[in-house]
Design an enzyme around this catalytic site. Structure first.
Site, PDB file in Angstrom:
ATOM      1  N   PRO A  93      -6.791   7.233 -19.089  1.00 16.65           N
ATOM      2  CG  PRO A  93      -6.735   8.092 -21.239  1.00 16.65           C
ATOM      3  CD  PRO A  93      -7.617   7.342 -20.292  1.00 16.65           C
ATOM      4  CD  GLU A  94      -3.575   7.047 -13.514  1.00 22.71           C
ATOM      5  OE1 GLU A  94      -2.944   7.664 -12.642  1.00 22.71           O
ATOM      6  OE2 GLU A  94      -3.730   5.808 -13.479  1.00 22.71           O
TER       7      GLU A  94
ATOM      8  CE  LYS B  35      -7.951  10.419 -13.687  1.00 25.51           C
ATOM      9  NZ  LYS B  35      -8.747   9.236 -13.281  1.00 25.51           N
TER      10      LYS B  35
ATOM     11  CB  CYS C  35       7.939  -5.632  -2.720  1.00 30.20           C
ATOM     12  SG  CYS C  35       8.235  -3.922  -2.245  1.00 30.20           S
TER      13      CYS C  35
ATOM     14  CB  CYS D 187      10.551  -5.141   1.529  1.00 34.01           C
ATOM     15  SG  CYS D 187       8.887  -5.715   1.110  1.00 34.01           S
TER      16      CYS D 187
ATOM     17  CB  CYS E   2       4.535  -4.438  -0.972  1.00 33.04           C
ATOM     18  SG  CYS E   2       5.594  -5.549  -0.004  1.00 33.04           S
TER      19      CYS E   2
ATOM     20  CB  CYS F  88       7.672  -2.678   2.757  1.00 37.50           C
ATOM     21  SG  CYS F  88       7.267  -2.428   1.019  1.00 37.50           S
TER      22      CYS F  88
END
Length: 254
Positions: A2-3, A55, A227, A230, A249, A252
């Site tokens: 969990p963030e 957290k 993505c 892009c 990605c 980009c």
């Protein structure tokens, strides 16, 4: 794991049930806490507030006692209007018809104010990504003091640099700012470092208010998919000493 947004969401659900109230019942089902006497030590004490830093979640009682929780990889908080067979609960609070429980986290401890002030783990945390006013200067200072050869996304996971970012938001932040997560810290400008925080804060705030199901990741766990910016192919690879998976990605994110 969990963030910060998930922890803030848990706090937002807990507050209406506990803050300003004296729990009618406190249970500690886990044998590991049976000798800690939390029900006796907290009996008759009002919950003054529930707050978070990154957290970490804090349930603060009158008289200078705080229940400190870190959920690790598998822990969670639950709020319900009826008691269920809550297997795995470490602590359960009842206030009228509401039940609040913490489950399976690796760290749950009752601390005095003096211990909180002197705790090195907490003192070493970087600025909270979800703080009302984010401390950008402190965040940049922590990055400048870090290993300049360290990959940027790996540094974002370090809670001593910024508290609350995890594997989801380090990937989403680098994508939002169009930054290659593998670039060394020495090549990251202050403007780029701040751009990641500015990009993820609104999304994390929305998740904290509405729940983590509203995250809608762009690149996290999207390996092999196009993505959304892009059309390039999203790639994933382990990064840093902990080999945490980074999604990005290559087309980009430069």
């Amino acid at each position: 794991m969990p963030e910060g947004d998930t922890i803030a969401w848990a706090a937002n659900r807990i507050r209406p049930a506990l803050v300003g109230r004296i729990p009618d019942e406190i249970l500690t089902p886990q044998p590991r806490h049976a000798m800690d006497r939390w029900p006796e030590r907290l009996a008759g004490r009002t919950v003054e507030r529930v707050d978070t830093h990154g957290k970490h979640l804090f349930v603060r009682f009158e008289g200078g006692l705080t229940l400190h929780s870190h959920l690790g990889m598998v822990g969670y908080w639950r709020v319900a209007t009826e008691r269920r067979p809550w297997r795995g609960a470490w602590v359960i609070f009842r206030v009228d018809h509401r039940w609040v429980g913490e489950f399976n986290g690796p760290l749950l401890e009752l601390m005095t104010d003096a211990r909180l002030r002197s705790d090195r783990r907490l003192a070493g945390l970087g600025p909270d990504v979800l703080a009302e006013l984010f401390d950008g200067e402190r965040y940049l200072a922590r990055l400048h003091a870090d290993d300049p050869t360290r990959g940027f996304a790996d540094a974002l996971l370090d809670q001593g640099n910024v508290a609350g970012l995890g594997n989801i938001w380090k990937a989403e932040g680098c994508w939002e700012a169009a930054i290659d997560p593998w670039r060394a810290l020495a090549t990251i400008t202050d403007a780029e470092a701040l751009a990641v925080i500015e990009a993820v804060r609104p999304r994390m705030q929305r998740s904290a208010a509405r729940g983590p199901r509203t995250i809608g990741p762009r690149v996290y766990k999207k390996t092999g998919q196009p993505c959304p910016r892009c059309g390039g192919t999203i790639t994933a690879r382990g990064q840093g000493d902990a080999n945490r998976t980074t999604y990005w990605c290559p087309q980009c994110q430069r």
